[in-house]
Design a protein around this motif. Structure first.
Motif, PDB file in Angstrom:
ATOM      1  N   ASN A 225       1.334  -1.264  -0.041  1.00 29.98           N
ATOM      2  CA  ASN A 225      -0.185  -0.090  -0.022  1.00 29.98           C
ATOM      3  C   ASN A 225       1.017   1.119   0.019  1.00 29.98           C
ATOM      4  OD1 ASN A 225       1.109  -0.109   2.378  1.00 29.98           O
ATOM      5  ND2 ASN A 225      -0.569   0.020   3.751  1.00 29.98           N
ATOM      6  N   GLY A 226       2.733   1.412  -0.692  1.00 29.65           N
ATOM      7  CA  GLY A 226       3.035   2.478  -0.539  1.00 29.65           C
ATOM      8  C   GLY A 226       3.530   3.345   1.086  1.00 29.65           C
ATOM      9  N   LYS A 227       3.566   1.921   2.015  1.00 28.14           N
ATOM     10  CA  LYS A 227       4.252   2.263   3.182  1.00 28.14           C
ATOM     11  C   LYS A 227       5.214   1.443   3.534  1.00 28.14           C
ATOM     12  CE  LYS A 227       0.121   5.383   3.956  1.00 28.14           C
ATOM     13  NZ  LYS A 227      -0.188   5.351   2.516  1.00 28.14           N
ATOM     14  N   MET A 228       5.105   2.346   4.629  1.00 36.00           N
ATOM     15  CA  MET A 228       6.632   0.729   5.234  1.00 36.00           C
ATOM     16  C   MET A 228       6.433   1.152   6.761  1.00 36.00           C
ATOM     17  SD  MET A 228       8.855   0.345   3.336  1.00 36.00           S
ATOM     18  CE  MET A 228      10.184  -0.222   3.963  1.00 36.00           C
ATOM     19  N   TYR A 229       6.246   0.140   7.578  1.00 30.19           N
ATOM     20  CA  TYR A 229       5.724   0.092   8.714  1.00 30.19           C
ATOM     21  C   TYR A 229       6.903  -0.709  10.562  1.00 30.19           C
ATOM     22  CZ  TYR A 229       1.050   0.268   6.717  1.00 30.19           C
ATOM     23  OH  TYR A 229      -0.242   0.163   6.040  1.00 30.19           O
ATOM     24  N   VAL A 230       7.674   0.679  10.755  1.00 28.88           N
ATOM     25  CA  VAL A 230       8.448   1.026  11.731  1.00 28.88           C
ATOM     26  C   VAL A 230       8.090   0.017  13.017  1.00 28.88           C
ATOM     27  CG1 VAL A 230      10.572   2.140  12.314  1.00 28.88           C
ATOM     28  CG2 VAL A 230       9.147   2.709  10.481  1.00 28.88           C
ATOM     29  N   ASP A 231       9.074  -0.299  13.344  1.00 30.70           N
ATOM     30  CA  ASP A 231       8.534  -1.366  15.323  1.00 30.70           C
ATOM     31  C   ASP A 231       9.667  -0.757  16.252  1.00 30.70           C
ATOM     32  OD1 ASP A 231      10.480  -2.636  13.272  1.00 30.70           O
ATOM     33  OD2 ASP A 231      10.466  -4.523  14.935  1.00 30.70           O
ATOM     34  N   ASN A 232       9.066   0.093  16.538  1.00 30.90           N
ATOM     35  CA  ASN A 232       9.828   1.104  17.809  1.00 30.90           C
ATOM     36  C   ASN A 232       9.137  -0.094  19.012  1.00 30.90           C
ATOM     37  OD1 ASN A 232      10.085   3.382  15.857  1.00 30.90           O
ATOM     38  ND2 ASN A 232       8.358   3.535  16.134  1.00 30.90           N
ATOM     39  N   GLU A 233      11.126  -0.727  19.277  1.00 32.41           N
ATOM     40  CA  GLU A 233      10.643  -1.500  21.001  1.00 32.41           C
ATOM     41  C   GLU A 233      10.316  -0.305  21.941  1.00 32.41           C
ATOM     42  OE1 GLU A 233      13.785  -3.628  20.719  1.00 32.41           O
ATOM     43  OE2 GLU A 233      12.980  -5.930  19.171  1.00 32.41           O
ATOM     44  N   ALA A 234      11.670   0.025  22.301  1.00 33.87           N
ATOM     45  CA  ALA A 234      11.209   0.950  23.265  1.00 33.87           C
ATOM     46  C   ALA A 234      10.134   1.748  23.753  1.00 33.87           C
ATOM     47  CB  ALA A 234      12.918   1.818  23.359  1.00 33.87           C
ATOM     48  N   SER A 235      10.055   2.297  22.957  1.00 35.05           N
ATOM     49  CA  SER A 235       8.354   3.011  22.530  1.00 35.05           C
ATOM     50  C   SER A 235       7.497   2.663  22.479  1.00 35.05           C
ATOM     51  CB  SER A 235       8.926   4.378  22.102  1.00 35.05           C
ATOM     52  OG  SER A 235       8.635   4.224  20.579  1.00 35.05           O
ATOM     53  N   GLY A 255       1.753  -0.460  23.284  1.00 35.50           N
ATOM     54  CA  GLY A 255       0.895  -0.880  24.827  1.00 35.50           C
ATOM     55  C   GLY A 255       1.913  -2.324  25.580  1.00 35.50           C
ATOM     56  N   PHE A 256       2.269  -2.769  24.580  1.00 36.74           N
ATOM     57  CA  PHE A 256       3.493  -3.435  24.152  1.00 36.74           C
ATOM     58  C   PHE A 256       5.125  -3.376  23.432  1.00 36.74           C
ATOM     59  CE2 PHE A 256       0.383  -4.976  21.156  1.00 36.74           C
ATOM     60  CZ  PHE A 256       1.383  -5.396  20.178  1.00 36.74           C
ATOM     61  N   MET A 257       5.130  -4.422  23.837  1.00 36.56           N
ATOM     62  CA  MET A 257       7.658  -4.344  22.405  1.00 36.56           C
ATOM     63  C   MET A 257       6.940  -5.171  21.519  1.00 36.56           C
ATOM     64  SD  MET A 257      10.799  -5.007  23.319  1.00 36.56           S
ATOM     65  CE  MET A 257      10.697  -6.989  22.295  1.00 36.56           C
ATOM     66  N   PRO A 258       6.896  -4.287  20.640  1.00 32.50           N
ATOM     67  CA  PRO A 258       6.693  -5.031  18.791  1.00 32.50           C
ATOM     68  C   PRO A 258       7.699  -5.941  18.556  1.00 32.50           C
ATOM     69  CG  PRO A 258       7.677  -2.649  18.474  1.00 32.50           C
ATOM     70  CD  PRO A 258       7.293  -2.766  20.367  1.00 32.50           C
ATOM     71  N   GLY A 259       7.382  -6.850  18.259  1.00 38.60           N
ATOM     72  CA  GLY A 259       8.769  -7.966  17.623  1.00 38.60           C
ATOM     73  C   GLY A 259       8.977  -8.049  16.191  1.00 38.60           C
ATOM     74  N   TYR A 260       7.621  -7.704  15.650  1.00 42.22           N
ATOM     75  CA  TYR A 260       7.796  -7.577  14.214  1.00 42.22           C
ATOM     76  C   TYR A 260       6.708  -6.949  13.782  1.00 42.22           C
ATOM     77  CZ  TYR A 260       9.168  -9.250   9.811  1.00 42.22           C
ATOM     78  OH  TYR A 260       9.050  -9.307   8.132  1.00 42.22           O
ATOM     79  N   ALA A 261       5.723  -6.108  12.155  1.00 46.26           N
ATOM     80  CA  ALA A 261       5.473  -5.585  11.856  1.00 46.26           C
ATOM     81  C   ALA A 261       5.330  -6.092  10.166  1.00 46.26           C
ATOM     82  CB  ALA A 261       4.762  -4.286  11.584  1.00 46.26           C
ATOM     83  N   ALA A 262       3.975  -6.631  10.010  1.00 49.85           N
ATOM     84  CA  ALA A 262       3.449  -6.951   8.759  1.00 49.85           C
ATOM     85  C   ALA A 262       2.463  -6.771   7.916  1.00 49.85           C
ATOM     86  CB  ALA A 262       3.737  -8.694   8.049  1.00 49.85           C
ATOM     87  N   HIS A 263       2.096  -5.566   7.327  1.00 50.10           N
ATOM     88  CA  HIS A 263       0.740  -6.131   6.347  1.00 50.10           C
ATOM     89  C   HIS A 263       0.326  -7.150   5.979  1.00 50.10           C
ATOM     90  CE1 HIS A 263      -1.475  -3.723   3.394  1.00 50.10           C
ATOM     91  NE2 HIS A 263      -2.510  -3.337   3.846  1.00 50.10           N
ATOM     92  N   VAL A 272       0.760  -6.812  14.106  1.00 52.60           N
ATOM     93  CA  VAL A 272       1.937  -7.049  15.036  1.00 52.60           C
ATOM     94  C   VAL A 272       2.350  -8.311  16.408  1.00 52.60           C
ATOM     95  CG1 VAL A 272       2.916  -4.931  16.488  1.00 52.60           C
ATOM     96  CG2 VAL A 272       1.748  -4.343  14.833  1.00 52.60           C
ATOM     97  N   THR A 273       3.528  -8.841  16.307  1.00 52.20           N
ATOM     98  CA  THR A 273       3.223  -9.728  17.283  1.00 52.20           C
ATOM     99  C   THR A 273       3.807  -9.127  18.910  1.00 52.20           C
ATOM    100  OG1 THR A 273       6.043 -10.132  16.515  1.00 52.20           O
ATOM    101  CG2 THR A 273       4.012 -11.837  15.730  1.00 52.20           C
ATOM    102  N   ASP A 274       3.226  -9.772  19.730  1.00 53.98           N
ATOM    103  CA  ASP A 274       3.755  -8.635  21.225  1.00 53.98           C
ATOM    104  C   ASP A 274       4.605 -10.423  21.272  1.00 53.98           C
ATOM    105  OD1 ASP A 274       3.523  -8.624  23.378  1.00 53.98           O
ATOM    106  OD2 ASP A 274       1.422  -8.694  24.112  1.00 53.98           O
ATOM    107  N   PRO A 275       5.721 -10.318  21.514  1.00 54.54           N
ATOM    108  CA  PRO A 275       6.503 -11.130  22.002  1.00 54.54           C
ATOM    109  C   PRO A 275       6.968 -11.890  23.753  1.00 54.54           C
ATOM    110  CG  PRO A 275       7.875 -10.111  21.428  1.00 54.54           C
ATOM    111  CD  PRO A 275       7.230  -9.182  21.055  1.00 54.54           C
ATOM    112  N   MET A 276       6.817 -10.803  24.449  1.00 49.36           N
ATOM    113  CA  MET A 276       6.443 -11.020  26.202  1.00 49.36           C
ATOM    114  C   MET A 276       5.342 -11.841  25.603  1.00 49.36           C
ATOM    115  SD  MET A 276       9.892  -9.659  26.951  1.00 49.36           S
ATOM    116  CE  MET A 276      10.478  -8.665  26.199  1.00 49.36           C
ATOM    117  N   ASN A 277       4.411 -12.276  25.301  1.00 43.98           N
ATOM    118  CA  ASN A 277       2.744 -12.173  25.890  1.00 43.98           C
ATOM    119  C   ASN A 277       2.668 -13.522  24.987  1.00 43.98           C
ATOM    120  OD1 ASN A 277       2.259 -10.953  28.518  1.00 43.98           O
ATOM    121  ND2 ASN A 277       2.318  -9.432  26.240  1.00 43.98           N
TER     122      ASN A 277
END
Length: 353
Positions: A225-235, A255-263, A272-277
């Motif tokens: 869709n012409g976008k890039m999805y950036v996973d910001n772990e700390a924020s 509300g959780f640390m992301p592991g990866y984002a996929a469209h 978006v994966t939530d690795p801690m949970n």
């Protein structure tokens, strides 16, 4: 005759043992018994230093091969995987990144391993001057790009035929993943130490924009869709970048640390994966509000990390680093239909048809 047969058996065993320990550099084009000539998902197992091959037709683990260096030894902590035609490129940072990607180790070198996707053999072993995260082919397959994780961050561009360094591009601090937009017009480098994304023109090898995103960005993941999805772990956010305008158009709070984002293009969903949970969250696009709206969540496995969709978008595969499994997911029902045992700490995954 019995002694002769016994000696022959011993000699055969020794010969097979020697062959199994050799790399591509030692053996040329010897196939080593693999023939992966079917649609498959390739899973990099970080702790095991292996690749598990999932046969897509029946979702079984059909092959497992070791990730070896040119000396015939297993490498330490291979990470993400990319492909071009029948070649695989694997970035080897040399340390466990399953708990987060921030901070490199001073003086630590990285590796790029090029492997034959059909035979599972090593074609080239490249040691990089500093720790890297991934190694990705340029859209036309003529180059291999990798980051150098240091305060003076760099991207190294290798010739995919000669494996010589063609270009060195200065980016921000502690760069993690380097990726390309789906249309191939731009490359993106997430600078974890700077909280920025460097946008690079692949033709000129020049940085055309530096975008401020969240804290500790790891990967800018491409979408149709012409976008890039950036996973910001700390924020704990996802920054949405518009490829055409070089602008951050939305910031999604998780509300959780992301592991990866996929469209998922066919369903127009953002996962978006939530690795801690051990979960996967998904969002639907709201046309009226022009933003992503959280639509649901489902259980995957402990340490849920990378996501890949089949070409039709109906099936997803999720690597689960802490449970040593891959979840096979029905996208329409958002339900895990099968759990596959793979190697230890599975991380990167790709589908090759």
């Amino acid at each position: 005759m019995k002694n002769r047969a016994t000696l022959l058996a011993i000699a055969t065993t020794i010969s097979l043992t020697v062959l199994s320990s050799c790399s591509k550099d030692d053996m040329g084009d010897m196939p080593m018994g693999k023939n992966i000539d079917y649609p498959a998902a390739y899973v990099v197992n970080g702790e095991s230093a292996t690749v598990s091959v999932i046969k897509l037709s029946d979702n079984t683990v059909s092959e497992t091969f070791d990730i070896m260096n040119s000396g015939g030894n297993m490498v330490m902590w291979p990470h993400h995987i990319y492909s071009h035609q029948n070649h695989l490129a694997i970035g080897v940072p040399g340390m466990d990144l399953s708990a987060g990607h921030s901070g490199g180790m001073a003086g630590m070198k990285g590796r790029i391993l090029i492997m034959d996707a059909v035979k599972g053999t090593v074609l080239k072993d490249i040691e990089t001057p500093a720790m890297n995260h991934n190694a990705v082919y340029s859209p036309d397959g003529t180059e291999i790009w990798t980051t150098q994780m240091a305060m003076d961050g760099k991207v190294l561009v290798y010739d995919a035929n000669t494996y010589a360094v063609k270009n060195t591009i200065a980016v921000g601090e502690d760069p993690a993943e380097v990726t390309f937009s789906m249309d191939g017009t731009k490359a993106y480098v997430c600078n974890g130490g700077s909280g920025t994304v460097s946008v690079i023109n692949p033709s000129t090898k020049s940085v055309v924009a530096t975008l401020t995103v969240g804290d500790d960005p790891v990967g800018a993941w491409p979408a149709t869709n012409g976008k890039m999805y950036v996973d910001n772990e700390a924020s704990q956010t996802i920054s949405v970048i518009d490829v055409a305008t070089n602008a951050v158009t939305e910031t999604i709070s998780l509300g959780f640390m992301p592991g990866y984002a996929a469209h998922n293009a066919s369903k127009n969903e953002l996962w978006v994966t939530d690795p801690m949970n051990g979960k996967v969250h998904y969002w639907n696009w709201d046309n009226g509000m022009s933003m992503w709206m959280h639509a649901g969540v489902f259980d995957a496995g402990a340490g849920a990390h990378a996501i890949v969709f089949t070409q039709d978008g109906n099936i997803a595969y999720v690597t689960n680093q802490e449970s040593n499994t891959v979840s096979v997911v029905n996208v329409s029902s958002h339900a895990v239909t099968k759990t596959l045992n793979v190697g230890k700490k599975p991380n990167g995954i790709l589908i090759k048809m």
